[in-house]
Scaffold this active site. Sequence first.
Site, short mmCIF file in Angstrom:
data_model
loop_
_atom_site.label_atom_id
_atom_site.label_comp_id
_atom_site.label_asym_id
_atom_site.label_seq_id
_atom_site.Cartn_x
_atom_site.Cartn_y
_atom_site.Cartn_z
N TYR A 237 0.85 -1.20 0.00
CA TYR A 237 0.00 0.00 0.00
C TYR A 237 0.88 1.25 0.00
O TYR A 237 0.78 2.11 -0.89
CB TYR A 237 -0.93 -0.03 1.21
CG TYR A 237 -1.66 1.27 1.49
CD1 TYR A 237 -2.52 1.83 0.55
CD2 TYR A 237 -1.50 1.94 2.70
CE1 TYR A 237 -3.19 3.02 0.80
CE2 TYR A 237 -2.17 3.13 2.96
CZ TYR A 237 -3.01 3.67 2.02
OH TYR A 237 -3.67 4.85 2.27
N LYS A 241 1.50 3.77 -3.20
CA LYS A 241 1.08 5.17 -3.04
C LYS A 241 2.29 6.09 -3.26
O LYS A 241 2.18 7.16 -3.85
CB LYS A 241 0.50 5.41 -1.63
CG LYS A 241 -0.84 4.78 -1.35
CD LYS A 241 -2.00 5.35 -2.13
CE LYS A 241 -2.58 6.59 -1.54
NZ LYS A 241 -3.87 6.96 -2.21
N1 LIG Z 1 -8.68 5.54 5.66
C1 LIG Z 1 -7.52 5.95 6.11
O1 LIG Z 1 -7.19 5.79 7.32
C2 LIG Z 1 -6.56 6.66 5.20
C3 LIG Z 1 -5.40 7.22 5.76
C4 LIG Z 1 -4.52 7.92 4.95
C5 LIG Z 1 -4.80 8.08 3.61
N2 LIG Z 1 -5.93 7.52 3.08
C6 LIG Z 1 -6.18 7.72 1.66
O2 LIG Z 1 -7.43 8.35 1.54
C7 LIG Z 1 -8.07 7.97 0.32
C8 LIG Z 1 -9.47 7.50 0.63
O3 LIG Z 1 -9.39 6.42 1.51
P1 LIG Z 1 -10.69 5.72 2.09
O4 LIG Z 1 -10.41 5.41 3.51
O5 LIG Z 1 -11.87 6.52 1.72
O6 LIG Z 1 -10.65 4.37 1.28
P2 LIG Z 1 -11.87 3.41 0.89
O7 LIG Z 1 -13.02 3.60 1.78
O8 LIG Z 1 -11.28 2.05 0.76
O9 LIG Z 1 -12.28 3.94 -0.54
C9 LIG Z 1 -11.50 3.74 -1.66
C10 LIG Z 1 -12.34 4.04 -2.85
O10 LIG Z 1 -11.56 3.86 -4.02
C11 LIG Z 1 -12.36 3.20 -4.97
N3 LIG Z 1 -11.57 2.49 -5.97
C12 LIG Z 1 -10.73 1.44 -5.78
N4 LIG Z 1 -10.24 1.04 -6.94
C13 LIG Z 1 -10.79 1.82 -7.90
C14 LIG Z 1 -10.67 1.89 -9.29
N5 LIG Z 1 -9.88 1.04 -9.97
N6 LIG Z 1 -11.38 2.82 -9.97
C15 LIG Z 1 -12.19 3.66 -9.30
N7 LIG Z 1 -12.34 3.66 -7.98
C16 LIG Z 1 -11.65 2.75 -7.28
C17 LIG Z 1 -13.19 2.23 -4.16
O11 LIG Z 1 -14.28 1.82 -4.95
P3 LIG Z 1 -14.98 0.39 -4.84
O12 LIG Z 1 -16.14 0.62 -3.93
O13 LIG Z 1 -15.38 0.08 -6.22
O14 LIG Z 1 -13.97 -0.58 -4.28
C18 LIG Z 1 -13.56 3.14 -3.00
O15 LIG Z 1 -14.64 3.94 -3.36
C19 LIG Z 1 -7.18 6.91 -0.30
O16 LIG Z 1 -6.41 7.50 -1.30
C20 LIG Z 1 -6.29 6.45 0.85
O17 LIG Z 1 -5.04 6.01 0.39
C21 LIG Z 1 -6.82 6.83 3.84
#
Ligand SMILES: NC(=O)c1ccc[n+]([C@@H]2O[C@H](COP(=O)([O-])OP(=O)(O)OC[C@H]3O[C@@H](n4cnc5c(N)ncnc54)[C@H](OP(=O)(O)O)[C@@H]3O)[C@@H](O)[C@H]2O)c1
Length: 494
Positions: A237, A241
């Site tokens: 991951y 990234k």
């Molecule tokens: N959550 C955390 O603690 C955290 C911390 C630091 C940074 N981040 C970053 O914040 C961002 C959002 O994270 P999140 O927690 O909201 O993650 P999440 O809930 O897992 O959401 C990820 C989203 O990306 C979509 N996705 C995955 N593959 C895709 C593709 N090929 N084409 C289009 N959409 C796709 C997923 O869609 P599907 O429903 O189709 O799978 C889902 O809607 C990410 O970039 C992550 O790296 C998150």
Amino acid sequence: MEFESVHYFLEGKTILVTGATGFLAKLLMEKILRVQPNIKKLYLLLRAGNSEEAAQRLHHEVLSKDLFRVLRGQWGADFVSFISEKVLAVGGDVSVENLGVKDTELREKLWEETDTIINSAATTKFYERLDVAMGINTMGALHVLNFAKNCSKLQMLLHVSTAYVCGEGKGLVAEKPFHMGETLNGSSRLDINLEKLLAEEKLKELEAENASEKTISSVMKNLGTIRSNLHGWPNVYAFTKAMGEQILMNMKGDIPLIIARPTVILSTHSEPFPGWIEGVRTMDLFVAMYGKGKLRRSVGRRSTIIDAIPADMVINSMIVALEACSKSCSKALIYHIGSSLRNPFRISDLEDLAHQYFTKHPLTDMYGKPVASSKKVTWMSSVSSFHRYVNIRYMLALKGVKVMNKVCCYGHEAFYNESKEKVKKMVGIMRLYKPYLLFEGIFDDKNAENLRMRKMKGKDDDDVGRFNFDPTTIDWTHYMLNAHIPGLVKYGVK
Ligand SMILES: NC(=O)c1ccc[n+]([C@@H]2O[C@H](COP(=O)([O-])OP(=O)(O)OC[C@H]3O[C@@H](n4cnc5c(N)ncnc54)[C@H](OP(=O)(O)O)[C@@H]3O)[C@@H](O)[C@H]2O)c1
């Protein structure tokens, strides 16, 4: 850099958001629509073959969530027409060119109208197939950048990354960009094309051998870990990234770029209401397993600072950064969005607060009976000591020596006399979480602090509260006991 009212800045904007079924993007969408109904259009890219499928996902997986109850209340009977007017679900896939938007008319419309792109799509799994993680987190970033280059009115591309692209950081971790080919151990050179090729070749080889899906998945996941570790990242991951960031920083050309690097994102602090979260994520696994009485032993230190930040603060910082950079943004800006520097929260705080909460509000089992939460967690300073401990007890049990017959970690229980597989699984989990449970870095957030300072001096006092992302305003005890843990129990724990 002069600030205008942030909600005024959003007026008339046309924003494309990827990853729209995700936790963070849902919150972003809700906030924008709530504070600025006069947004021109929100295009939401959802993973789907076409717009109809995307619209279905939008209704079932996004708008139906409790998160939208405040916005629904605000619009009453007009909610549906408001959403239809302002929001359009776009079917696509960031891992393919043109974001997988097949409808050429729609694609051209997006290129013509979009002024802001927010890329939130990602796979956030630490143990993911190399090809999948590269496709979404690395090539996905490139495809979003290329899409942005086609948008004639583009003002800003905001890419959501993670603070943990720094790997197993030590000391003060700066908000600095990667250069192309940079690794974390300096011992190798990273060639992104080569990594991609390697993943493709391996996949072809496995397919030619008629390997089962299970074998393919396991080999590609292991390859992800091997390649990440080779270049100094703890998991696929963070590795993919980081490669996504390298592509963006080095190929952006004239595109105004912001990279937001949140730390561990928790439930909402205040808006639209405290405690909204989806699923059980990262450190919340600890809380959930603690509540279920299934955590006795783990790798980690009680003194480790867990850098965590409520999700609404992440969203607020992103919107404020967009507004600020729309005025002057000569170079790409990177923002750490976290708490470790200004309001640290430790594993000991989490354990004590989880204990306090579950003693008072125990979880219940399927018969409605209260479940005894874990007592004291034994923390071990390395994966090898954890492994040794588990192995010795396993061997003793095999020899018929009576030992306490169970060790639990993060939901996996090993009964020594029956399951070596489970022991292996627990050690695997420890390996994945170790970098965060023993993390020794503090995230510098100078750029984010500058934003806050300028905002404080800005014109609209209302914005300071409405777009708060100051980690010093978090009272961890109050937030954990009254928002986060209850929210996790309500929305996340099964
Ligand atoms: N959550 C955390 O603690 C955290 C911390 C630091 C940074 N981040 C970053 O914040 C961002 C959002 O994270 P999140 O927690 O909201 O993650 P999440 O809930 O897992 O959401 C990820 C989203 O990306 C979509 N996705 C995955 N593959 C895709 C593709 N090929 N084409 C289009 N959409 C796709 C997923 O869609 P599907 O429903 O189709 O799978 C889902 O809607 C990410 O970039 C992550 O790296 C998150």
